[in-house]
Design a protein around this motif. Sequence first.
Motif, PDB file in Angstrom:
ATOM      1  N   GLY A   4      -5.299  10.510   8.521  1.00  0.00           N
ATOM      2  CA  GLY A   4      -4.868  10.817   7.163  1.00  0.00           C
ATOM      3  C   GLY A   4      -5.262   9.642   6.277  1.00  0.00           C
ATOM      4  N   LEU A   5      -5.848   9.955   5.138  1.00  0.00           N
ATOM      5  CA  LEU A   5      -6.205   8.878   4.202  1.00  0.00           C
ATOM      6  C   LEU A   5      -5.117   8.809   3.138  1.00  0.00           C
ATOM      7  CD1 LEU A   5      -8.275   6.768   3.225  1.00  0.00           C
ATOM      8  CD2 LEU A   5      -9.325   8.577   1.858  1.00  0.00           C
ATOM      9  N   GLN A   6      -4.431   7.681   3.070  1.00  0.00           N
ATOM     10  CA  GLN A   6      -3.323   7.586   2.117  1.00  0.00           C
ATOM     11  C   GLN A   6      -3.848   7.544   0.686  1.00  0.00           C
ATOM     12  OE1 GLN A   6      -1.364   4.176   3.791  1.00  0.00           O
ATOM     13  NE2 GLN A   6      -0.169   5.452   5.173  1.00  0.00           N
ATOM     14  N   ALA A   7      -2.951   7.885  -0.260  1.00  0.00           N
ATOM     15  CA  ALA A   7      -3.373   8.084  -1.648  1.00  0.00           C
ATOM     16  C   ALA A   7      -4.109   6.863  -2.215  1.00  0.00           C
ATOM     17  CB  ALA A   7      -2.157   8.411  -2.505  1.00  0.00           C
ATOM     18  N   GLU A   8      -3.647   5.644  -1.881  1.00  0.00           N
ATOM     19  CA  GLU A   8      -4.284   4.467  -2.463  1.00  0.00           C
ATOM     20  C   GLU A   8      -5.704   4.306  -1.901  1.00  0.00           C
ATOM     21  OE1 GLU A   8      -2.989   3.126  -4.931  1.00  0.00           O
ATOM     22  OE2 GLU A   8      -4.170   1.314  -5.227  1.00  0.00           O
ATOM     23  N   GLY A   9      -5.887   4.621  -0.640  1.00  0.00           N
ATOM     24  CA  GLY A   9      -7.218   4.550  -0.043  1.00  0.00           C
ATOM     25  C   GLY A   9      -8.153   5.553  -0.711  1.00  0.00           C
ATOM     26  N   TYR A  10      -7.653   6.748  -0.941  1.00  0.00           N
ATOM     27  CA  TYR A  10      -8.448   7.794  -1.596  1.00  0.00           C
ATOM     28  C   TYR A  10      -8.822   7.350  -3.018  1.00  0.00           C
ATOM     29  CZ  TYR A  10      -9.501  12.499  -3.397  1.00  0.00           C
ATOM     30  OH  TYR A  10     -10.095  13.583  -3.977  1.00  0.00           O
ATOM     31  N   LYS A  11      -7.857   6.719  -3.688  1.00  0.00           N
ATOM     32  CA  LYS A  11      -8.120   6.240  -5.056  1.00  0.00           C
ATOM     33  C   LYS A  11      -9.237   5.182  -5.044  1.00  0.00           C
ATOM     34  CE  LYS A  11      -5.721   3.729  -8.642  1.00  0.00           C
ATOM     35  NZ  LYS A  11      -4.842   2.602  -8.551  1.00  0.00           N
ATOM     36  N   ILE A  12      -9.168   4.277  -4.090  1.00  0.00           N
ATOM     37  CA  ILE A  12     -10.177   3.203  -4.016  1.00  0.00           C
ATOM     38  C   ILE A  12     -11.566   3.810  -3.754  1.00  0.00           C
ATOM     39  CG2 ILE A  12     -10.928   1.170  -2.687  1.00  0.00           C
ATOM     40  CD1 ILE A  12      -7.902   0.526  -2.340  1.00  0.00           C
ATOM     41  N   LEU A  13     -11.615   4.791  -2.876  1.00  0.00           N
ATOM     42  CA  LEU A  13     -12.918   5.423  -2.589  1.00  0.00           C
ATOM     43  C   LEU A  13     -13.461   6.126  -3.829  1.00  0.00           C
ATOM     44  CD1 LEU A  13     -12.521   6.898   1.003  1.00  0.00           C
ATOM     45  CD2 LEU A  13     -13.494   4.726   0.281  1.00  0.00           C
ATOM     46  N   GLN A  14     -12.558   6.752  -4.591  1.00  0.00           N
ATOM     47  CA  GLN A  14     -13.024   7.439  -5.810  1.00  0.00           C
ATOM     48  C   GLN A  14     -13.510   6.444  -6.860  1.00  0.00           C
ATOM     49  OE1 GLN A  14     -10.806  11.219  -7.002  1.00  0.00           O
ATOM     50  NE2 GLN A  14      -9.311  10.109  -5.796  1.00  0.00           N
ATOM     51  N   GLU A  15     -12.876   5.265  -6.888  1.00  0.00           N
ATOM     52  CA  GLU A  15     -13.341   4.248  -7.843  1.00  0.00           C
ATOM     53  C   GLU A  15     -14.737   3.751  -7.456  1.00  0.00           C
ATOM     54  OE1 GLU A  15      -8.835   2.677  -8.795  1.00  0.00           O
ATOM     55  OE2 GLU A  15     -10.158   1.407  -7.602  1.00  0.00           O
ATOM     56  N   CYS A  59      -9.424  -0.657   2.944  1.00  0.00           N
ATOM     57  CA  CYS A  59      -9.909  -0.445   1.561  1.00  0.00           C
ATOM     58  C   CYS A  59      -9.252  -1.435   0.602  1.00  0.00           C
ATOM     59  CB  CYS A  59      -9.573   0.973   1.081  1.00  0.00           C
ATOM     60  SG  CYS A  59     -10.525   2.264   1.843  1.00  0.00           S
ATOM     61  N   ARG A  60      -7.943  -1.639   0.774  1.00  0.00           N
ATOM     62  CA  ARG A  60      -7.232  -2.555  -0.146  1.00  0.00           C
ATOM     63  C   ARG A  60      -7.734  -3.980   0.034  1.00  0.00           C
ATOM     64  NH1 ARG A  60      -1.063  -2.086   0.744  1.00  0.00           N
ATOM     65  NH2 ARG A  60      -0.943  -3.462  -1.070  1.00  0.00           N
ATOM     66  N   GLN A  61      -7.978  -4.371   1.277  1.00  0.00           N
ATOM     67  CA  GLN A  61      -8.488  -5.734   1.497  1.00  0.00           C
ATOM     68  C   GLN A  61      -9.889  -5.878   0.897  1.00  0.00           C
ATOM     69  OE1 GLN A  61      -8.102  -6.737   5.668  1.00  0.00           O
ATOM     70  NE2 GLN A  61      -6.115  -7.646   5.243  1.00  0.00           N
ATOM     71  N   ALA A  62     -10.698  -4.849   1.062  1.00  0.00           N
ATOM     72  CA  ALA A  62     -12.059  -4.902   0.507  1.00  0.00           C
ATOM     73  C   ALA A  62     -11.999  -5.008  -1.023  1.00  0.00           C
ATOM     74  CB  ALA A  62     -12.840  -3.662   0.929  1.00  0.00           C
ATOM     75  N   ARG A  63     -11.080  -4.230  -1.621  1.00  0.00           N
ATOM     76  CA  ARG A  63     -10.924  -4.297  -3.086  1.00  0.00           C
ATOM     77  C   ARG A  63     -10.489  -5.697  -3.513  1.00  0.00           C
ATOM     78  NH1 ARG A  63      -6.633  -0.279  -5.736  1.00  0.00           N
ATOM     79  NH2 ARG A  63      -5.256  -1.494  -4.407  1.00  0.00           N
ATOM     80  N   GLU A  64      -9.599  -6.299  -2.731  1.00  0.00           N
ATOM     81  CA  GLU A  64      -9.117  -7.640  -3.062  1.00  0.00           C
ATOM     82  C   GLU A  64     -10.258  -8.655  -3.016  1.00  0.00           C
ATOM     83  OE1 GLU A  64      -5.845  -7.926  -3.991  1.00  0.00           O
ATOM     84  OE2 GLU A  64      -6.510  -9.911  -4.665  1.00  0.00           O
ATOM     85  N   LEU A  65     -11.108  -8.514  -2.009  1.00  0.00           N
ATOM     86  CA  LEU A  65     -12.232  -9.442  -1.894  1.00  0.00           C
ATOM     87  C   LEU A  65     -13.166  -9.276  -3.101  1.00  0.00           C
ATOM     88  CD1 LEU A  65     -13.629 -11.593  -0.199  1.00  0.00           C
ATOM     89  CD2 LEU A  65     -14.838  -9.783   1.020  1.00  0.00           C
ATOM     90  N   GLY A  66     -13.389  -8.011  -3.474  1.00  0.00           N
ATOM     91  CA  GLY A  66     -14.215  -7.732  -4.658  1.00  0.00           C
ATOM     92  C   GLY A  66     -13.623  -8.381  -5.902  1.00  0.00           C
ATOM     93  N   LYS A  67     -12.283  -8.296  -6.000  1.00  0.00           N
ATOM     94  CA  LYS A  67     -11.580  -8.874  -7.155  1.00  0.00           C
ATOM     95  C   LYS A  67     -11.788 -10.390  -7.195  1.00  0.00           C
ATOM     96  CE  LYS A  67      -7.409  -6.524  -7.858  1.00  0.00           C
ATOM     97  NZ  LYS A  67      -5.982  -6.541  -7.528  1.00  0.00           N
ATOM     98  N   ILE A  68     -11.669 -11.032  -6.029  1.00  0.00           N
ATOM     99  CA  ILE A  68     -11.798 -12.503  -5.976  1.00  0.00           C
ATOM    100  C   ILE A  68     -13.198 -12.911  -6.438  1.00  0.00           C
ATOM    101  CG2 ILE A  68     -11.768 -14.531  -4.451  1.00  0.00           C
ATOM    102  CD1 ILE A  68      -9.688 -13.004  -2.731  1.00  0.00           C
ATOM    103  N   PHE A  69     -14.199 -12.218  -5.946  1.00  0.00           N
ATOM    104  CA  PHE A  69     -15.567 -12.531  -6.402  1.00  0.00           C
ATOM    105  C   PHE A  69     -15.704 -12.233  -7.900  1.00  0.00           C
ATOM    106  CE2 PHE A  69     -16.879 -12.557  -1.901  1.00  0.00           C
ATOM    107  CZ  PHE A  69     -17.721 -13.666  -1.927  1.00  0.00           C
ATOM    108  N   GLY A  70     -15.065 -11.110  -8.328  1.00  0.00           N
ATOM    109  CA  GLY A  70     -15.175 -10.686  -9.733  1.00  0.00           C
ATOM    110  C   GLY A  70     -14.505 -11.660 -10.689  1.00  0.00           C
TER     111      GLY A  70
END
Length: 484
Positions: A34-45, A334-345
């Motif tokens: 099951g892909l939780q809602a936040e994971g689905y949101k990150i993939l859509q972004e 997905c959340r960790q990957a987004r966080e890493l992207g944020k740090i670089f960003g």
Amino acid sequence: MKSTPSEILDYRCRLENPTSLGRSGVSQIYQLHGLQAEGYKILQELFTNIKDKLFNEYGVRTYSTKNEIKVAIDGVVLNQYLTKDIDWLGIDRFTLEIILRKEFCLKFNNQIEWKCNSRVMKLIVNQSSNIVKGVKYRSKKNIDSSSLFDIYGDFIIDCTGHNTSSSKWLKESLNLIVPTVQIHFGGGAVTFIGERFRTGNLTFDSAAVIGVIANPPKKNTSFILSPVRQINTTDQNSLGILTACAITCVNSEYPPNDSYENLLEWTKENLDPEYFTVIKSIKISSPIIPNRHAIDDRKYVEVLGKKWPQNYVLIGDAMCTFNPQYAQGMTHACRQARELGKIFGENCHKLKDISHIFNRRASKITEECWLASTVNDWKIPTLKVIETNKNGQVKIYQRGYHSDITNNDEPRTPLKIRFMQWYNYWFFQCASKSEQLATDFLFVVNQSSNPLILMKPTTFFRVIRMAFMNYLKEKGLFGRRSTS
Ligand SMILES: Cc1cc2nc3c(=O)[nH]c(=O)nc-3n(C[C@H](O)[C@H](O)[C@H](O)COP(=O)(O)OP(=O)(O)OC[C@H]3O[C@@H](n4cnc5c(N)ncnc54)[C@H](O)[C@@H]3O)c2cc1C
């Protein structure tokens, strides 16, 4: 990757080896995910067209948590009367993997180079400056050859999953010991795919996702149905849903996978009769795939501070693996990957600091999921806990009859966990009567809200009040006892 949607489904049901599709080492690919809602949101972004593609090409749909899902724990239905709805994506992991790869290639085609069928064997490091500079890998096709190839990078993201060798590599190349905790809770699952047919029970026939969560030590078995495709059918009795069905356990009470008949027999004995009826009404269209010995396995990278090397991070299961029953792993990654992207960003950090900043921030995400996953696991009668500290000393604790044979100490449930077990129980009692609490809870479960909202003052006092009133009733000091 050039396969049509129906070919992908066919591969999935025939258990085509994922290596032939370019992806190996993910034995869990056939298990219900099951892909939780936040994971689905990150993939859509990340992939803006993904929703349209999934819906229009793959027969995938989202399902309303409010109206189309029935999930219960210890007899308490968790999603009745929500104040806000949450979408649940009905897709199988196998299809999701392939679609994501396709989308990734479409988006970054000229910026990436795939090295398939290759295995990383060690890290390339500069010991004196504590930097990981690259990896050495070998081709899996050429197993006889001992030749290793080098690949260098400015920043290396190790996402080698639950069987990662990262701890071994760090010890070998930098003499760094990563503190870990492993919780063995006897987790197992069998998954199959099949077409759903009516049972005559409207409560279940109207629900696309049905789940019951194990509640050890009282109930060590559980199950979940989650749609993977909509299908066209003229059969009046069919619900037009191809579903994944997972029957899961803790405490090593594994369901059989030798035949569907034996699995049904087991289900009859171990799940409530209404769930047995739902499972019995599925027309199975794939083999039954087992998965055993899932564990909670966490690396406490953050406690190493600057001892952790520069330019190298662990993401996803490589950093922490969770009890699969709570469906957190993909969203955690997905959340960790987004966080890493944020740090670089943020564009204000030096490259040499990024791995340390990431470890601090990513471990907060991990801690949330870790607590959600392990609170119930600490109730397992045959629990085994293995702790490795930063000096490399290993301590094994074990409950149940094995502890007599092995002479291991019994694990002592930490106070924080004991409090959370107690709090959760009373929270559920309140949530079964409160739309807002049930909604808050499901947002937390979907990693869309911070778990602290379940302890905000009004909720906290409500839960304490419920527990206290019950205590008074039990003592006969106030009315009659309402819940047990
Ligand atoms: C039975 C089961 C059910 C689950 N259900 C859910 C669920 O419902 N929802 C959910 O979100 N999560 C679920 N999970 C967890 C989920 O599968 C993982 O959290 C997720 O796959 C983690 O992704 P990852 O990218 O970190 O690792 P993985 O997806 O495991 O990928 C790791 C990759 O690294 C590769 N690799 C490993 N070592 C090397 C090496 N030395 N060199 C090169 N490559 C290497 C592997 O081959 C693999 O391709 C479940 C897990 C199990 C076991």
